[in-house]
Design a protein around this motif. Structure first.
Motif, short mmCIF file in Angstrom:
data_model
loop_
_atom_site.label_atom_id
_atom_site.label_comp_id
_atom_site.label_asym_id
_atom_site.label_seq_id
_atom_site.Cartn_x
_atom_site.Cartn_y
_atom_site.Cartn_z
N GLY A 64 -1.12 -10.73 6.12
CA GLY A 64 -0.96 -10.78 7.57
C GLY A 64 0.36 -10.19 8.03
N LYS A 65 1.18 -9.67 7.09
CA LYS A 65 2.46 -9.07 7.43
C LYS A 65 2.47 -7.62 6.96
N LEU A 66 3.35 -6.81 7.56
CA LEU A 66 3.52 -5.42 7.19
C LEU A 66 4.99 -5.10 7.01
N THR A 67 5.29 -4.17 6.14
CA THR A 67 6.65 -3.65 6.08
C THR A 67 6.76 -2.54 7.12
N LEU A 99 19.54 -2.10 -1.90
CA LEU A 99 18.62 -3.11 -1.40
C LEU A 99 17.46 -3.25 -2.37
N VAL A 100 16.93 -4.45 -2.46
CA VAL A 100 15.87 -4.73 -3.40
C VAL A 100 14.57 -4.10 -2.90
N GLU A 101 13.88 -3.41 -3.78
CA GLU A 101 12.59 -2.81 -3.45
C GLU A 101 11.52 -3.90 -3.43
N LEU A 102 10.75 -3.98 -2.37
CA LEU A 102 9.69 -4.97 -2.26
C LEU A 102 8.49 -4.53 -3.09
N LEU A 152 4.57 2.22 9.93
CA LEU A 152 4.69 3.62 10.34
C LEU A 152 3.55 4.43 9.77
N LYS A 153 3.21 4.19 8.51
CA LYS A 153 2.11 4.91 7.87
C LYS A 153 0.79 4.61 8.57
N LYS A 170 0.84 -1.20 0.00
CA LYS A 170 0.00 0.00 0.00
C LYS A 170 0.87 1.25 0.00
N PHE A 171 2.02 1.17 0.66
CA PHE A 171 2.90 2.32 0.83
C PHE A 171 4.33 1.81 0.88
N SER A 172 5.24 2.50 0.24
CA SER A 172 6.65 2.09 0.29
C SER A 172 7.53 3.32 0.27
N VAL A 173 8.76 3.14 0.70
CA VAL A 173 9.73 4.24 0.68
C VAL A 173 10.55 4.12 -0.59
#
Length: 177
Positions: A112-115, A103-106, A120-121, A93-96
């Motif tokens: 059931g998991k969050l980055t 580093l590889v961008e996800l 933070l968002k 939903k949101f990424s930096v």
């Protein structure tokens, strides 16, 4: 004061003591442990005994019969194995932005998991607008368990900056923008 006294005694006649120690015969090394080497097949009699077949052992081996079959798995176990093999994933939903460290961008994460960026968002939006971003809405938006989402909002506190006013007027202060 005591360090000076001990240094004087420690350094007294140091060169003579070093030369005396170096001129001594070096101690002999401890003898090595004797190792038994495997026997070499030098005699033809030993080579023949290694190459001969043992008839009683061969007969016993021929009498053994092993039949192996997989047990029929239950229907529930099959569905678990299929879903475990290919894990369900959701898009971010949101990424930096990508880091300069390479580093590889996800692009997606397991359900059931969050980055960290998403956590933070979500926590920040809940703090600013708790009526709009309720735990139920965050759980639905990010495909999370409601109980875990409530725990996340209670215990995961993002970095806060608090500016403490100076005690005197001469002290410089960081201005909040």
């Amino acid at each position: 004061m005591g360090a000076r006294v001990t240094r004087v005694f420690r350094n007294y006649n140091l060169e003579n003591r070093v030369h005396r120690e170096l001129s001594k015969d070096k101690p002999r090394a401890a003898p090595r442990h004797s190792v038994k080497l495997p026997p070499t097949a030098s005699s033809p009699q030993e080579v023949d005994s290694l190459n001969q077949n043992n008839a009683p052992l061969l007969d016993h081996l021929r009498s053994v019969y092993v039949e192996s079959r997989d047990p029929a798995p239950a229907a529930a176990e099959v569905s678990k194995d299929v879903t475990a093999g290919r894990e369900q994933r959701r898009l971010l939903k949101f990424s930096v932005p990508a880091s300069p460290l390479g580093l590889v961008e996800l692009t997606d994460v397991p359900i059931g998991k969050l980055t960290i960026a998403e956590a933070l968002k979500a926590v920040g939006s809940h703090q600013h607008q708790p009526q709009t971003w309720s735990p139920e809405k965050i759980a639905q938006e990010y495909s999370l368990d409601l109980k875990e989402t409530k725990a996340l909002l209670d215990f995961f506190v993002p970095f806060k900056v608090e500016i403490i006013p100076p005690k005197t007027k001469k002290t410089k202060q960081i201005k909040a923008s």
